[in-house]
Design a protein around this motif. Sequence first.
Motif, PDB file in Angstrom:
ATOM      1  N   SER B 150     -10.267  11.049  20.858  1.00 38.13           N
ATOM      2  CA  SER B 150     -11.310  10.377  21.636  1.00 38.13           C
ATOM      3  C   SER B 150     -12.316  11.414  22.139  1.00 38.13           C
ATOM      4  CB  SER B 150     -10.690   9.646  22.820  1.00 38.13           C
ATOM      5  OG  SER B 150     -10.244  10.604  23.757  1.00 38.13           O
ATOM      6  N   ARG B 151     -13.380  10.926  22.727  1.00 44.79           N
ATOM      7  CA  ARG B 151     -14.416  11.798  23.266  1.00 44.79           C
ATOM      8  C   ARG B 151     -13.825  12.727  24.338  1.00 44.79           C
ATOM      9  NH1 ARG B 151     -17.575  10.675  27.855  1.00 44.79           N
ATOM     10  NH2 ARG B 151     -19.467  11.936  27.924  1.00 44.79           N
ATOM     11  N   ASN B 152     -13.006  12.151  25.210  1.00 47.86           N
ATOM     12  CA  ASN B 152     -12.405  12.968  26.272  1.00 47.86           C
ATOM     13  C   ASN B 152     -11.435  13.999  25.717  1.00 47.86           C
ATOM     14  OD1 ASN B 152     -13.785  11.763  28.321  1.00 47.86           O
ATOM     15  ND2 ASN B 152     -12.186  10.243  28.762  1.00 47.86           N
ATOM     16  N   ASP B 153     -10.657  13.585  24.706  1.00 52.90           N
ATOM     17  CA  ASP B 153      -9.726  14.520  24.073  1.00 52.90           C
ATOM     18  C   ASP B 153     -10.474  15.713  23.497  1.00 52.90           C
ATOM     19  OD1 ASP B 153      -7.587  13.016  24.715  1.00 52.90           O
ATOM     20  OD2 ASP B 153      -7.258  12.162  22.710  1.00 52.90           O
ATOM     21  N   LEU B 154     -11.594  15.409  22.815  1.00 50.46           N
ATOM     22  CA  LEU B 154     -12.361  16.475  22.185  1.00 50.46           C
ATOM     23  C   LEU B 154     -12.806  17.517  23.203  1.00 50.46           C
ATOM     24  CD1 LEU B 154     -14.793  14.996  19.525  1.00 50.46           C
ATOM     25  CD2 LEU B 154     -12.848  16.521  19.194  1.00 50.46           C
ATOM     26  N   TRP B 155     -13.269  17.045  24.328  1.00 52.97           N
ATOM     27  CA  TRP B 155     -13.721  17.942  25.396  1.00 52.97           C
ATOM     28  C   TRP B 155     -12.552  18.767  25.931  1.00 52.97           C
ATOM     29  CZ3 TRP B 155     -16.656  21.099  27.493  1.00 52.97           C
ATOM     30  CH2 TRP B 155     -16.744  21.342  28.867  1.00 52.97           C
ATOM     31  N   ALA B 156     -11.448  18.078  26.198  1.00 51.40           N
ATOM     32  CA  ALA B 156     -10.261  18.786  26.697  1.00 51.40           C
ATOM     33  C   ALA B 156      -9.785  19.816  25.676  1.00 51.40           C
ATOM     34  CB  ALA B 156      -9.146  17.790  27.005  1.00 51.40           C
ATOM     35  N   MET B 157      -9.835  19.428  24.383  1.00 54.90           N
ATOM     36  CA  MET B 157      -9.368  20.346  23.346  1.00 54.90           C
ATOM     37  C   MET B 157     -10.276  21.566  23.236  1.00 54.90           C
ATOM     38  SD  MET B 157      -8.358  17.491  20.567  1.00 54.90           S
ATOM     39  CE  MET B 157      -8.400  18.549  19.136  1.00 54.90           C
ATOM     40  N   THR B 158     -11.578  21.343  23.361  1.00 59.49           N
ATOM     41  CA  THR B 158     -12.509  22.463  23.266  1.00 59.49           C
ATOM     42  C   THR B 158     -12.204  23.502  24.346  1.00 59.49           C
ATOM     43  OG1 THR B 158     -14.164  20.877  22.541  1.00 59.49           O
ATOM     44  CG2 THR B 158     -14.948  23.075  23.174  1.00 59.49           C
ATOM     45  N   VAL B 159     -12.137  23.013  25.580  1.00 57.02           N
ATOM     46  CA  VAL B 159     -11.850  23.935  26.679  1.00 57.02           C
ATOM     47  C   VAL B 159     -10.440  24.495  26.535  1.00 57.02           C
ATOM     48  CG1 VAL B 159     -11.641  24.148  29.184  1.00 57.02           C
ATOM     49  CG2 VAL B 159     -13.426  22.705  28.201  1.00 57.02           C
ATOM     50  N   GLY B 160      -9.489  23.597  26.252  1.00 57.28           N
ATOM     51  CA  GLY B 160      -8.079  23.975  26.223  1.00 57.28           C
ATOM     52  C   GLY B 160      -7.762  25.054  25.206  1.00 57.28           C
ATOM     53  N   LYS B 225      -6.906  16.728  31.963  1.00 56.91           N
ATOM     54  CA  LYS B 225      -6.976  15.967  30.722  1.00 56.91           C
ATOM     55  C   LYS B 225      -6.464  14.528  30.892  1.00 56.91           C
ATOM     56  CE  LYS B 225      -2.680  15.614  28.694  1.00 56.91           C
ATOM     57  NZ  LYS B 225      -2.140  14.433  28.101  1.00 56.91           N
ATOM     58  N   GLN B 226      -5.552  14.327  31.855  1.00 58.41           N
ATOM     59  CA  GLN B 226      -5.126  12.931  32.026  1.00 58.41           C
ATOM     60  C   GLN B 226      -5.677  12.321  33.311  1.00 58.41           C
ATOM     61  OE1 GLN B 226      -0.893  12.596  31.995  1.00 58.41           O
ATOM     62  NE2 GLN B 226      -0.694  13.021  34.163  1.00 58.41           N
ATOM     63  N   ALA B 227      -6.562  13.046  33.981  1.00 59.34           N
ATOM     64  CA  ALA B 227      -7.318  12.541  35.126  1.00 59.34           C
ATOM     65  C   ALA B 227      -6.441  12.094  36.291  1.00 59.34           C
ATOM     66  CB  ALA B 227      -8.256  11.408  34.711  1.00 59.34           C
ATOM     67  N   SER B 228      -5.207  12.541  36.317  1.00 66.32           N
ATOM     68  CA  SER B 228      -4.353  12.228  37.465  1.00 66.32           C
ATOM     69  C   SER B 228      -3.210  13.228  37.538  1.00 66.32           C
ATOM     70  CB  SER B 228      -3.786  10.811  37.346  1.00 66.32           C
ATOM     71  OG  SER B 228      -2.884  10.753  36.277  1.00 66.32           O
TER      72      SER B 228
END
Lengths: 445, 331, 303
Positions: B150-160, B225-228
Amino acid sequence: MRLRTAALFSVMMAGLVFLATPASAETTSPSPGPSASAPASDAPVTGPAIRVRLLDQQEGKAGNNPPPVPGVTVTVSDDSDTEIGRAVTNDAGVAAVAIPGKGKYSVSIDESTLPDGVKLTGKKTLDVSVNLTSGQNVAFPLNGKVVEATPFVERFVDSVVSGLKYGLIIALAAMGLSLIFGTTGLTNFSHGELITFGAITAYFLNSTLGLPVILAGILTIGIGGLFGWGQDRVLWRPLRSRGTGIIAMMIVSIGLGLLLRNLYQFFFGASTRSYTDYTSQRARDYGLFDLSDKEVAIMVIAIVTIGIVATIMTRTRLGKAMRAVSDNPALSASSGMRVDGVISSVWTMGAALSALAGVLLGLNSQVNFMMGYQLLLMVFAATILGGLGTVWGAVLGSLIIGVITEVGPLLGVPGSIKEVGALVVLILILLIRPQGILGRAERIG
Amino acid sequence: MDFGSIIDAAFSNAFGPQAIVFALAAIGLNIHFGYTGLLNFGQAGFMAVGAFGLAVAMVRLDLPLPVGILVGLVASAVLALILGVPTLRLRADYLAIVTIAAAEILRLVFGAVETKAVFGGSNGLNGFTETWNSLNPYSKGIDVGFASWSRNDLWAMTVGWVVVALCCLLTWALMRSPWGRVLRSIREDEDAVRSLGKNVFLYKMQALMLGGVIGGLGGIFFALKQASVVPSDYSTNLTFFAYTALLIGGAARVLGPVVGSMIFWFLISGLGAFFSQATSGIDPLIPASVMTDTQASLIRYILMGLGLMLLMIYRPQGIFGDRKEIALDAR
Amino acid sequence: MPVDITSAREALAALPNDPGVRKPDPIVVGDDITRTFGGLKAVDVQHIEIQRGVITALIGPNGAGKTTLFNLLTGFDVPDSGSWAFNDQSLAKVPAYKVARLGMVRTFQLTKVLSKLTVIENMRLGATGQRGEKFFPSIFKAFWRAQEDEITSRADDLLARFKLDKKRGDFAGSLSGGQRKLLEMARALMVDPELIMLDEPMAGVNPALKQSLLGHVKSLRDEGRTVLFVEHDMDMVRDISDWVIVMAQGQIVAEGTPEAVMADQRVIDAYLGAHHDADLSEMDEEALAAQVEAEINAEENEA
């Protein structure tokens, strides 16, 4: 009874809502009794409503069906203190006030309308948050035992006794852990699964095969011992003869624990179940503390078992050999047939004791695939507290851990996480006396 | 049976955010256990402290994201200090028990009713990812055929993955240096190191703090990444799984924990998807009389336990490890 | 600066053979050092002095407390009481690593080479004051490259001297028992100690290597270091030591030149009387197993 009321009281204080549990509160079962849901037909109001039910909980008068208290006025106000409505309790002791919907309300009872001889034992006004569209049920404790009135000494003694019971159950498992550690150096992270094994085996024999609980328990001890013997034979002995290091074995035990836990869940499911007998018993009043008969039985069985183990360890040739192997790591390292035989017996005995611990724990509360794993840290704490590898230390440590866990909430440990007290004590003890209470200081160099 | 979706699940998770969380946790454990021989069984506690440090700072104190991250990292460093001072002088298995106990204490306290006002009780905390999400440069997710994010995963993966790469670089630089040499020597025989004039305690403490902070970074990343932040996510199982990932890849190898985490998630997700499909539908491959879908979801953990045992017995150096140079003398 | 051995020996020879005798130029001075294990006094030394620049042997039967005294002096164990000083600096409560940095370095009875490090890495570890051993500078090679090169060349010189240069790149775990003893000694020299303390340097060494080891120990003295060693091998003690201290049951029972001590009745008594209370920890496993078996049988018969 007292504990029950205390629990009820604290639940209300927290702003949660509960229907009055009548005198079935005398059972020690931690789950709410079957009368926990009020029949809605008692109230003439339909639609969302706050229903107040008043029952006279006075002991003696109550029996299993506490009498309702009619003719009492209750008032419901909303969040901004505006009165929404009031009602008078009917013959069933129920008063219903219609409310506009979900939200926060406060419910007050008019004390002046209480009949003679009936007294309010909690707060006059309760805060209620209604989360269901159907409304909410509310109860006020009437003529209940007032928690504050219970003297500290009595609550303390009650906690100590309950802690000793918990400690005795831990002790059975801790002796096994300690023996196994002493003879093989293995810090066994799958020891909790030996406890669960006992509880589940007994459940299977009792509930599925229909054996009486006591017979199931006795058989379980044997099956548990067999399980330990087999585990050593199939897994640990070959590893020892390969010369596997203790850290590697520790990680193998983590893997085994994971495997067994999930196997248990596979076959037993994730639910919590009870044996067919002795699920709820009345507590007898022994003066300073209350205990149900099964709790007394649990303590007696544990004490007798510890006594038997003591006799085995001090009087029999096998026991002496176990202690000798445990005392001399150098000896256990040299793996002759004789030492392997002793270790086999240690595994058998340790697993049998843990299985018994599981049965007693299941009897005391309920059976669940995680129960041993959840107890594992307490067993570790007890073993280390007493001194790793010393059997008497394990017993002493267990009793201390049990008592600290139960008494902690009286001394300020949050009640919902009372295990924290024991774990903190474990860490403190390790700092002050790393070898534990009965352990010997290690010789360096 | 739809093998495409099984492969998709396996690859998506092997490269996805969850593998990054584990990679960071395992890199920390690698410094503790792989290089220094410290048995930290409380990595979940370091992660929890990092995550709650971030969440409490941002939700309760309204601090900005960078400060929140800093609070999380400092909190995990402080935890290492508090645990290390008393226990690093004790036997290795004592450290294991103290860290496991400390992690449990933290999880219980974070999830307690009594501390709900600060840590949010059993539901934990959320609502701290506004800045994080606003920085997301991606407009939509991606599907590369064998995996999708997903879009959020991609962002998390880039940084991660950038963070993971930096941590690996740091590990590599440290472990080739004389400092790393002292750590590896302590793993083998700390008395020998002491006899040569090295302050063993100081090195162990530095290692515990470094590995703990990297674990804390894993917790912070987990939270973002999981917002909580949910207390029950930080159970001892998390530590055990991170160890499994580390041991799959190979301890005392710079890339061991990263590769191990990817394999771990590849297997967990692939097996999960396979058994889920095999037991679902009108005419399942495995009939419900053999196992239900709830039971099927457990198979992967049963296999994971079995795998960990077999790995430890037959290949303690992991897939890429060199048997001559590992902490685990399993022979 | 090397001490004149001949004159040092003459000065020692003139001393009385009393336990705890004062030396002309002591490097270590200890008083009232005691250590008990479970009620048993493992070490009870009233006064001890180690002469600078010579080889002192510490002998005694098993369980005499020699290794325990070593551990106490070097900070690896904590005494119940006592004070001791190295170069007039008190070492009580000084941790082991600081003792080593001050120039008092020990080896171990059971050799502690780091098996999974190469021989040259073992050597490099011994160097003190390394910038690359500090956390932040270690990250960038530029901070420590030059020093590492200098350390490596010093290590290579020592390896050549101890005939270990061919093993340079091998894992230390692959070395023989004697080679390990050599490596441990060479590694200790990387610290550049004033006093080197060897715990049973000959134990487990094959006879072929013994002679060369003896030569190396002597060479330590000849380059100006003080040597204190624990040994069972009387031939070695006679061959290389300049002074001998005899311990029995935790106490110093005699001191003197090797010739004088060998003839001392107290020493002969100490060795003859030692068989009955051999130290459990030094018994081999078989003997221990047999003893436990016997104890079990004895208890069995009582019951």
